[in-house]
Design a protein around this motif. Structure first.
Motif, short mmCIF file in Angstrom:
data_model
loop_
_atom_site.label_atom_id
_atom_site.label_comp_id
_atom_site.label_asym_id
_atom_site.label_seq_id
_atom_site.Cartn_x
_atom_site.Cartn_y
_atom_site.Cartn_z
N MET A 198 0.82 -1.21 0.00
CA MET A 198 0.00 0.00 0.00
C MET A 198 0.86 1.27 0.00
SD MET A 198 -1.17 2.62 2.19
CE MET A 198 -0.91 1.98 3.83
N LEU A 199 2.10 1.16 0.49
CA LEU A 199 2.93 2.36 0.65
C LEU A 199 3.28 3.01 -0.68
CD1 LEU A 199 5.23 1.16 3.54
CD2 LEU A 199 3.52 2.98 3.64
N ASP A 200 3.22 2.27 -1.78
CA ASP A 200 3.43 2.91 -3.08
C ASP A 200 2.37 3.97 -3.33
OD1 ASP A 200 5.68 1.48 -3.65
OD2 ASP A 200 4.73 0.09 -5.04
N TYR A 201 1.17 3.78 -2.77
CA TYR A 201 0.09 4.76 -2.92
C TYR A 201 0.29 5.96 -2.01
CZ TYR A 201 -2.33 1.57 -5.99
OH TYR A 201 -2.65 0.77 -7.06
N VAL A 202 1.25 5.86 -1.09
CA VAL A 202 1.67 6.98 -0.27
C VAL A 202 2.87 7.69 -0.91
CG1 VAL A 202 2.56 7.66 2.00
CG2 VAL A 202 0.83 5.85 1.83
N GLU A 203 3.77 6.90 -1.49
CA GLU A 203 5.00 7.47 -2.04
C GLU A 203 4.79 8.13 -3.40
OE1 GLU A 203 9.66 6.22 -2.95
OE2 GLU A 203 8.22 4.68 -2.35
N PHE A 204 3.92 7.56 -4.24
CA PHE A 204 3.75 8.04 -5.61
C PHE A 204 2.36 8.63 -5.83
CE2 PHE A 204 6.60 4.22 -6.00
CZ PHE A 204 7.78 4.95 -6.11
N SER A 205 2.28 9.64 -6.68
CA SER A 205 1.00 10.26 -6.99
C SER A 205 0.18 9.38 -7.93
CB SER A 205 1.20 11.62 -7.66
OG SER A 205 1.67 12.58 -6.76
N TRP A 206 -1.13 9.39 -7.72
CA TRP A 206 -2.05 8.72 -8.64
C TRP A 206 -3.33 9.55 -8.75
CZ3 TRP A 206 -6.38 6.48 -6.04
CH2 TRP A 206 -6.25 6.42 -4.64
N VAL A 207 -3.14 10.81 -9.06
CA VAL A 207 -4.24 11.77 -9.16
C VAL A 207 -4.96 11.59 -10.49
CG1 VAL A 207 -4.83 14.23 -9.25
CG2 VAL A 207 -3.06 13.42 -7.67
#
Length: 312
Positions: free
Chosen positions: A272-281
């Motif tokens: 899940m931390l990839d969704y904290v580290e990288f933007s997915w707007v």
């Protein structure tokens, strides 16, 4: 019109029922959920049922024009098979019934997470971009859901398949592991990350879904306001303090916490931390171009409403 809603007792399902109750073009709403309705509606006929089970009698008893499939589990489960059963197999079951009973319109909630959280994501993700999924199960389940919907649409040109891809839904009535994560006194974040955060207000989510049910042409629609927040803004509004940790350190701590079920450390696996580290707007403008829906709330509005409700 006769509209069947799976997951009708959840917050969004209830809000959709409220809007359909006031719609004079809708004659009947059929709700299917394993939980009873939150409130009564004159148009609602409710069935307390597992949406993965046989629904033949329900479709037999009603001439369903549109199915709205809202069943999914967002909060991560240690039981991956159960999570897949709810997120994917419930859709497969609904598709079988839509096919068998000749339903002409299907609206399904996917997720912006289905695009994946990667370092090469553009500033805005549009509907034409590939659904890459991710090791994070919820996102990958949604990738599989979209693949199955694409296959179904290819086989059934007579059915209008509409897909919603919302950003993180937030507000006074929506609580999940994501909102609890950002509400910690100390919020762990990845060192040097400049990821933006996009939140969809719960009222906009319900209004958008109603517009997709009633107005949208077939296809996918991102749901998210134009404005986003920096991670520092997010933590400040939530009243906490950011703790920046190296990627390896934060992933190691999260892995340990998830394996040992230490909820004070984490409620999600390290993927899940990839969704904290990288933007997915997501670029949520298509729905405004093609329907009467308009966003009324910003990401900040959504977060402030959640924080105020949590503190009340």
């Amino acid at each position: 019109m006769s509209i069947l809603i799976t997951g009708s007792s959840g917050y969004i399902g209830t809000e959709l029922c409220r809007r359909l109750e006031q719609d004079t073009t809708v004659d009947e709403v059929i709700g299917v959920d394993f939980l009873p309705p939150r409130e009564s509606f004159e148009k609602l006929t409710f069935y307390e049922r597992d949406c993965c089970g046989d629904l033949t009698d329900i479709f037999d008893g009603h001439k369903v024009d549109t199915v709205v499939h809202l069943v999914f589990v967002l909060n991560p489960l240690h039981d991956s098979e159960k999570m897949y059963h709810i997120n994917v197999e419930s859709l497969e079951n609904v598709l079988n019934h839509v096919e068998q009973f000749g339903v002409g319109r299907l609206v399904v909630t996917s997720s912006g997470t289905a695009y994946g959280a990667y370092s090469d994501n553009p500033d805005r993700l549009t509907e034409e971009m590939p659904i890459r999924g991710h090791d994070y199960q919820y996102a990958n389940d949604k990738r599989i859901v979209e693949e199955k919907l694409a296959e179904f649409q290819a086989r059934h040109s007579e059915v209008d398949v509409v897909i919603a891809r919302p950003a993180v839904v937030c507000g006074a009535h929506v609580g999940n592991f994501i909102s609890r994560y950002v509400s910690k006194p100390w919020v762990p974040l990845v060192k040097d990350s400049t990821a933006k955060v996009q939140l969809l207000h719960e009222e906009d989510a319900a209004n958008a879904l109603y517009a997709l049910v009633k107005e949208a042409d077939r296809g996918a629609y991102n749901l998210g306001p134009e404005e986003s927040l920096t991670q520092e803004e997010l933590v400040a509004i939530a009243g906490g303090r950011a703790v920046r940790l190296g990627p390896r350190t934060i992933r190691w701590l999260t892995s340990i916490g998830w394996a040992l079920r230490l909820r004070f450390l984490t409620e999600a696996p390290s993927s899940m931390l990839d969704y904290v580290e990288f933007s997915w707007v997501v670029d949520g403008s298509k729905i405004e171009r093609e329907t009467s829906f308009r966003y009324n709330h910003s990401s900040e509005d959504a977060l402030r409403d959640f924080v105020e409700a949590a503190q009340a």
